[in-house]
Motif scaffolding. Structure first.
Motif, PDB file in Angstrom:
ATOM      1  N   HIS A 188       7.826  -4.976   3.580  1.00 24.96           N
ATOM      2  CA  HIS A 188       6.603  -3.975   3.124  1.00 24.96           C
ATOM      3  C   HIS A 188       7.076  -3.139   1.974  1.00 24.96           C
ATOM      4  O   HIS A 188       6.284  -3.193   0.983  1.00 24.96           O
ATOM      5  N   ASN A 189       8.042  -2.225   2.045  1.00 32.77           N
ATOM      6  CA  ASN A 189       8.586  -1.587   1.105  1.00 32.77           C
ATOM      7  C   ASN A 189       9.044  -2.048   0.110  1.00 32.77           C
ATOM      8  O   ASN A 189       8.872  -1.492  -1.256  1.00 32.77           O
ATOM      9  N   ALA A 190       9.396  -3.242  -0.048  1.00 30.86           N
ATOM     10  CA  ALA A 190       9.639  -4.383  -1.371  1.00 30.86           C
ATOM     11  C   ALA A 190       8.449  -4.710  -1.792  1.00 30.86           C
ATOM     12  O   ALA A 190       8.652  -5.424  -2.960  1.00 30.86           O
ATOM     13  N   GLY A 191       7.387  -4.388  -1.333  1.00 33.96           N
ATOM     14  CA  GLY A 191       6.055  -5.136  -1.950  1.00 33.96           C
ATOM     15  C   GLY A 191       5.926  -6.418  -1.596  1.00 33.96           C
ATOM     16  O   GLY A 191       4.962  -7.227  -2.107  1.00 33.96           O
ATOM     17  N   LYS A 192       6.350  -7.008  -0.630  1.00 33.85           N
ATOM     18  CA  LYS A 192       6.606  -8.412  -0.059  1.00 33.85           C
ATOM     19  C   LYS A 192       5.727  -8.702   1.288  1.00 33.85           C
ATOM     20  O   LYS A 192       5.726  -9.762   1.860  1.00 33.85           O
ATOM     21  N   GLY A 193       5.456  -7.481   1.918  1.00 35.45           N
ATOM     22  CA  GLY A 193       5.087  -7.584   3.193  1.00 35.45           C
ATOM     23  C   GLY A 193       3.860  -8.032   3.508  1.00 35.45           C
ATOM     24  O   GLY A 193       3.445  -9.133   4.454  1.00 35.45           O
ATOM     25  N   ALA A 194       2.566  -7.631   3.030  1.00 33.20           N
ATOM     26  CA  ALA A 194       1.280  -7.971   3.153  1.00 33.20           C
ATOM     27  C   ALA A 194       0.559  -7.797   1.883  1.00 33.20           C
ATOM     28  O   ALA A 194       0.984  -6.730   1.029  1.00 33.20           O
ATOM     29  N   LYS A 195      -0.622  -8.288   1.576  1.00 36.34           N
ATOM     30  CA  LYS A 195      -1.252  -8.093   0.395  1.00 36.34           C
ATOM     31  C   LYS A 195      -2.041  -6.421   0.551  1.00 36.34           C
ATOM     32  O   LYS A 195      -2.051  -6.015  -0.431  1.00 36.34           O
ATOM     33  N   TYR A 196      -2.305  -6.234   1.932  1.00 34.55           N
ATOM     34  CA  TYR A 196      -2.536  -4.695   1.716  1.00 34.55           C
ATOM     35  C   TYR A 196      -1.699  -3.684   1.407  1.00 34.55           C
ATOM     36  O   TYR A 196      -2.183  -2.627   0.962  1.00 34.55           O
ATOM     37  N   THR A 197      -0.473  -3.892   2.071  1.00 31.18           N
ATOM     38  CA  THR A 197       0.472  -2.682   1.799  1.00 31.18           C
ATOM     39  C   THR A 197       1.104  -2.789   0.348  1.00 31.18           C
ATOM     40  O   THR A 197       1.602  -1.878  -0.274  1.00 31.18           O
ATOM     41  N   LYS A 198       1.154  -4.133  -0.088  1.00 32.83           N
ATOM     42  CA  LYS A 198       1.834  -4.258  -1.499  1.00 32.83           C
ATOM     43  C   LYS A 198       1.639  -3.157  -2.573  1.00 32.83           C
ATOM     44  O   LYS A 198       2.362  -2.317  -3.018  1.00 32.83           O
TER      45      LYS A 198
END
Length: 91
Positions: free
Chosen positions: A34-44
Motif C-alpha cells: 500500500h505504501n509503495a502505491g501499489k496496494g489498492a486504487k483507493y490507497t494509492k
C-alpha cells in the motif's frame, strides 16, 4: 510441526485521515505494498498509510466476513469498533 497460514482483516488510516479496510494473509507485506502505491486504487493517492487495527483468523472466509461487516459501518461506528486504541482524526 506445520504452521497454519494466518488471515488478517486490517484497517489502515490514510494520509487524508480516511479509513481503509482490507484482507491479506501477509500483513507486513500488504502494508508495504500500500505504501509503495501499489496496494489498492483507493490507497494509492492517499499514502502514506498506517495500520491502526487488525484481527487474525484461521480462514480467509472468516477474515473477509469481518472486513465486509466493518465496511457496512459508518465512520463513528468504525472508530468505536477499533476501540479508540489509536489516535485517529475524528473528521
Amino acid at each position: 510441526m506445520e504452521t497454519k497460514p494466518k488471515h488478517f482483516f486490517y484497517v489502515l488510516e490514510c494520509a487524508d485521515d480516511s479509513l481503509y479496510a482490507g484482507y491479506t494473509n501477509n500483513l507486513e507485506k500488504r502494508i508495504a505494498t500500500h505504501n509503495a502505491g501499489k496496494g489498492a486504487k483507493y490507497t494509492k493517492p492517499r499514502t502514506p498509510v498506517k495500520c491502526v487495527y487488525y484481527e487474525t483468523y484461521e480462514t480467509k472466509q472468516e477474515a473477509m466476513r469481518a472486513e465486509y461487516a466493518f465496511k457496512q459501518l459508518d465512520r463513528r461506528a468504525k472508530l468505536q469498533y477499533i476501540g479508540g486504541q489509536h489516535e485517529i482524526s475524528k473528521k
